[in-house]
Design a protein around this motif. Structure first.
Motif, PDB file in Angstrom:
ATOM      1  N   LYS A  43      -2.067   0.773 -13.865  1.00  0.00           N
ATOM      2  CA  LYS A  43      -3.478   0.962 -13.503  1.00  0.00           C
ATOM      3  C   LYS A  43      -4.298  -0.278 -13.824  1.00  0.00           C
ATOM      4  O   LYS A  43      -5.144  -0.714 -13.035  1.00  0.00           O
ATOM      5  CB  LYS A  43      -4.052   2.176 -14.248  1.00  0.00           C
ATOM      6  N   LYS A 103      -6.173  -2.804 -11.161  1.00  0.00           N
ATOM      7  CA  LYS A 103      -7.605  -3.064 -11.280  1.00  0.00           C
ATOM      8  C   LYS A 103      -7.892  -4.564 -11.323  1.00  0.00           C
ATOM      9  O   LYS A 103      -8.793  -5.062 -10.633  1.00  0.00           O
ATOM     10  CB  LYS A 103      -8.145  -2.383 -12.536  1.00  0.00           C
ATOM     11  N   GLU A 126       2.141   3.898 -16.918  1.00  0.00           N
ATOM     12  CA  GLU A 126       1.078   4.214 -15.958  1.00  0.00           C
ATOM     13  C   GLU A 126      -0.194   3.440 -16.286  1.00  0.00           C
ATOM     14  O   GLU A 126      -0.871   2.925 -15.390  1.00  0.00           O
ATOM     15  CB  GLU A 126       0.802   5.720 -15.953  1.00  0.00           C
TER      16      GLU A 126
END
Length: 327
Positions: A36, A40, A32
């Motif tokens: 992420k 980004k 995860e």
């Protein structure tokens, strides 16, 4: 524009795992974090339309409130937006402005936009279109309004209980109380009036006509009523909304009396506003934040096909002034 494949290449996580993550399925914490970070860095924006079609969901919640300029409503909306943002839902907001035809029209428009659930604030119980919301093919939650058939969950402030508690204290500690009541009537006001009546009944008190003053909302009638009450020797005034509380305080001061000491003032309002103005008023504050939390929790459970409570009352907070406190 970045794609899921780009995220997979950047993060080293499989496309299938990334797809599951984007659809709300939890993965290993390590994966995860990688996803992420890749999202980004790549400035990835999910294709919400494709996601909605695949899952048959719009990821939007319709909110039909009474008025946008109502302080309680605006505070509730702000709290709900934050809660649903965190849950991945977008709010579609509109108001019925206390008009049945407007309510019916706006309700239809929200349904046309395929919202996943509806939150209805302060609708009138007598409206036919409101009475039928339990028949809609989507989750509906009613806030600060009750329906006889109890087909939709109801989340409400416990205004009757708070009103009864404060009025009981007034009847115990003051000799001649008066009550300013708006001429408008909705479910919330009915609950507050029920609290007044319950307190009087429990104390064996029968109110006389000159103790109950009816005033129109949006006028200065509450302020104007204070002079007459002062001449008749009333030593306390209970009001059912914030606007009247402000008018009563000003009226008491303009009569040359001290608020609290000479004439105690109590009622419903917004604590931080009155406290910032240093007004010595015993205040009943509706638990907006807790109501919002319960509403969001209920909606999300319904969307997940879980059972929920049909009717929930959340306690108001009372800020006592010394004139009505127990010694």
């Amino acid at each position: 524009m970045a794609t899921i494949k780009d995220i997979a290449s950047k993060s080293g996580v499989s496309v299938g795992s990334i797809s599951r993550y984007l659809n709300g399925i939890h993965l290993k914490k390590e994966n995860e974090e990688k996803i992420k970070q890749a999202i980004k860095e790549l400035h990835y924006i999910p294709n919400q339309t494709a996601k909605s079609l695949k899952m048959n969901k719009s990821f939007s919640i319709g909110i039909l409130v009474d008025n946008m300029d109502n302080f309680y409503s605006s505070q509730l909306i702000a709290a709900l937006e934050q809660l649903f943002d965190h849950a991945g839902y977008f709010l579609l907001l509109t108001s019925h402005r206390n008009n049945e035809k407007t309510f019916e029209f706006k309700l239809a428009k929200l349904i046309e936009r395929s919202v996943d659930a509806l939150i209805i604030l302060k609708a009138e119980t007598k409206w036919t279109s409101f009475q039928k919301v339990g028949q809609l093919p989507l989750p509906v939650v009613s806030v600060e309004a009750s329906l006889p058939d109890k087909k939709v969950p109801e989340i409400m402030s416990a205004d009757m209980m708070a009103s009864q508690k404060v009025v009981t204290k007034i009847l115990q500690k003051r000799n001649k109380p008066a009550f300013l009541i708006p001429t408008e009537s909705d479910y919330v006001l009915q609950q507050r009036l029920a609290g007044i009546n319950a307190a009087c009944k429990s104390m064996g008190v029968t109110l006389t006509p000159d103790q109950v003053i009816y005033v129109n909302y949006g006028t200065t009638e509450a302020y104007e009523a204070v002079a007459g009450l002062n001449k008749k020797g009333f030593d306390s005034i209970f009001v059912t909304n914030y606007t009247n509380a402000i008018q009563v305080v000003q009226g008491v001061r303009d009569c040359g009396k001290k608020v609290g000491t000479d004439i105690a003032v109590a009622g419903f309002g917004y604590s931080h506003l009155l406290q910032n103005m240093k007004l010595p008023v015993t205040l009943i504050k509706q638990p907006v934040e807790k109501v919002a939390e319960k509403v969001a929790e209920t909606v999300l459970k319904l969307l997940d096909h879980q059972k929920v409570e049909k009717q929930v009352f959340i306690k108001d907070k009372i800020f006592w002034q010394k004139e009505l406190q127990d010694e």
